[in-house]
Design a protein around this motif. Structure first.
Motif, short mmCIF file in Angstrom:
data_model
loop_
_atom_site.label_atom_id
_atom_site.label_comp_id
_atom_site.label_asym_id
_atom_site.label_seq_id
_atom_site.Cartn_x
_atom_site.Cartn_y
_atom_site.Cartn_z
N HIS A 1 0.84 -1.20 0.00
CA HIS A 1 0.00 0.00 0.00
C HIS A 1 0.88 1.25 0.00
N ALA A 2 1.98 1.20 0.73
CA ALA A 2 2.90 2.34 0.77
C ALA A 2 3.52 2.59 -0.60
N ARG A 3 3.59 1.54 -1.42
CA ARG A 3 4.13 1.67 -2.78
C ARG A 3 3.02 1.94 -3.80
N GLU A 4 1.82 2.24 -3.32
CA GLU A 4 0.66 2.56 -4.15
C GLU A 4 0.22 1.39 -5.03
N ARG A 5 0.44 0.17 -4.54
CA ARG A 5 -0.07 -1.01 -5.24
C ARG A 5 -1.47 -1.28 -4.71
N GLN A 6 -2.40 -1.54 -5.62
CA GLN A 6 -3.81 -1.60 -5.26
C GLN A 6 -4.46 -2.97 -5.45
N HIS A 7 -3.85 -3.85 -6.24
CA HIS A 7 -4.46 -5.16 -6.49
C HIS A 7 -3.38 -6.23 -6.50
N LEU A 8 -3.39 -7.07 -5.48
CA LEU A 8 -2.40 -8.13 -5.33
C LEU A 8 -2.97 -9.45 -5.83
N PHE A 9 -2.23 -10.10 -6.72
CA PHE A 9 -2.59 -11.41 -7.25
C PHE A 9 -1.78 -12.45 -6.49
N LEU A 10 -2.43 -13.20 -5.63
CA LEU A 10 -1.75 -14.15 -4.75
C LEU A 10 -1.64 -15.50 -5.45
N GLU A 11 -0.40 -15.92 -5.74
CA GLU A 11 -0.18 -17.20 -6.42
C GLU A 11 0.67 -18.14 -5.59
N GLY A 12 0.86 -17.83 -4.34
CA GLY A 12 1.72 -18.65 -3.50
C GLY A 12 1.17 -20.04 -3.25
N GLY A 13 1.98 -20.85 -2.59
CA GLY A 13 1.59 -22.22 -2.28
C GLY A 13 0.65 -22.30 -1.09
N PRO A 14 0.41 -23.52 -0.57
CA PRO A 14 -0.58 -23.72 0.48
C PRO A 14 -0.27 -22.98 1.78
N THR A 15 1.00 -22.81 2.12
CA THR A 15 1.34 -22.13 3.37
C THR A 15 1.03 -20.64 3.29
N VAL A 16 1.41 -20.01 2.20
CA VAL A 16 1.11 -18.58 2.01
C VAL A 16 -0.39 -18.35 1.94
N ALA A 17 -1.08 -19.21 1.20
CA ALA A 17 -2.54 -19.07 1.09
C ALA A 17 -3.21 -19.17 2.45
N ALA A 18 -2.78 -20.13 3.25
CA ALA A 18 -3.36 -20.31 4.58
C ALA A 18 -3.10 -19.09 5.46
N ALA A 19 -1.92 -18.49 5.35
CA ALA A 19 -1.60 -17.31 6.15
C ALA A 19 -2.51 -16.14 5.80
N PHE A 20 -2.74 -15.92 4.51
CA PHE A 20 -3.62 -14.83 4.10
C PHE A 20 -5.07 -15.10 4.49
#
Length: 344
Positions: free
Chosen positions: A264-283
């Protein structure tokens, strides 16, 4: 519907089409269109915003109209801005041009730019809002979300077999889905301004994480989504995420909230999450997933990694419930798009 109401709606739909003109950068500014109507409802001029540092939609339409702007109705997809940034305030430009009425779809959620409606009214300009607001918000959904929530909108994409496996047990399966689904993933990547995976995915798969297959030619590096790597482990300096095809940011944390704050501090507005099962579970556990896009292949494996890791859910009543918004067949695969229930 009266003839005037019909003219206004047609003008707003035209303004929305202008705002959605292909080739406009995804951010950090919103997509905005403007149509100027004469008192008899005929179009005088139109304009749209072409990206940060270029004239806003209202300014572009006023420049095209010249003196003919006096006495017109400005039909705009977003509340005219009320601040001076790289360009001057659109509310003041409309006042100085002699526009008599402004009809806009969506109030500006950016506190730095909001207040244009009040400025216009104070100058004696008639102001109306809310015409096709839902369509306008949909056009700028990530930009609107980021300003209203203080973080990027997060789309989680994953591919799975019918029995919920994201790969074969022996690691032999590079692709779960077919070519049509993989091209669609690149189309979705192109609609985002950041793509995230964990260090595990980088170390295991060496992905490039760029937009390629959905376009006639690859995007140049400056237009590619930001590649984001999440995790504390080092990644190879000679890996594909370190090439010059796009900018890469390595965030050495396991906390989704910290990642989103940094983006957000870098003015990014839409994150496409493609990580594996651990990253997905964290989010998911952090409540930081706003949209789910699942590509389901008509295959059965019976073993292998799951698409998402442990969520600590032991009862079906506590399951994350998605409201399905779209189901499409892509080649031999099915794409399901949904949002967690209760989200706007």
């Amino acid at each position: 519907m009266s003839s005037e109401a019909g003219s206004l709606e047609r003008a707003m739909r035209r303004a929305l089409d202008l705002a959605a003109t292909p080739g406009v950068p995804l951010g950090p500014n919103p997509r905005v269109g403007c149509v100027l109507l004469a008192p008899d409802g005929t179009e005088v001029a139109e304009g749209f915003h072409r990206g940060a540092g270029t004239p806003h939609a209202e300014a572009a339409a006023l420049a095209a109209a010249g003196d003919a702007a006096r006495g017109t109705t400005a039909v705009v997809t977003l509340e005219p801005c009320n601040h001076t940034g790289r360009t001057g305030p659109c509310a003041q430009a409309l006042i100085e041009a002699g526009v008599s009425r402004v009809v806009f779809a969506q109030p500006d959620p950016n506190p730095e730019a909001a207040g244009g409606a009040q400025t216009l009214r104070a100058a004696g300009v008639t102001v109306e809002l809310g015409l096709l607001e839902r369509e306008a918000r949909r056009l700028n959904r990530a930009w609107t979300f980021a300003h209203e929530h203080g973080r990027p909108f997060v789309t989680w994409k994953f591919a799975t077999t019918l029995d919920g496996r994201s790969g074969a047990a022996d690691g032999s399966s590079r692709w779960i889905t077919g070519e049509a689904a993989r091209r669609d993933v690149h189309r979705l990547r192109a609609s985002c301004d950041a793509i995230l995976v964990g260090t595990g995915t980088v170390l295991r798969d060496d992905p490039e994480l760029t937009v390629r297959d959905a376009l006639d030619q690859p995007l140049p590096p400056e237009l590619q989504p930001l590649r984001v790597i999440m995790g504390t482990r080092d990644v190879p300096a000679d890996g594909r995420t370190s090439n010059g095809a796009a900018e890469t940011l390595h965030l050495r944390t396991h906390e989704p909230v910290e990642v989103l704050a940094a983006l957000h501090a870098r003015e990014r507005q839409h994150l496409f999450l493609e990580g594996g099962p651990t990253v997905a579970a964290a989010f998911l556990a952090a409540g930081c997933i706003d949209e789910v896009v699942a590509y389901v292949a008509p295959k059965l494996l019976g073993a292998g990694p799951h698409a998402v890791g442990e969520l600590g859910i032991g009862n079906i009543a506590d399951a994350l419930d998605l409201e399905v918004e779209d189901v499409s067949v892509l080649g031999h695969d099915v794409r399901i798009t949904g949002r967690p229930r209760g989200r706007n």
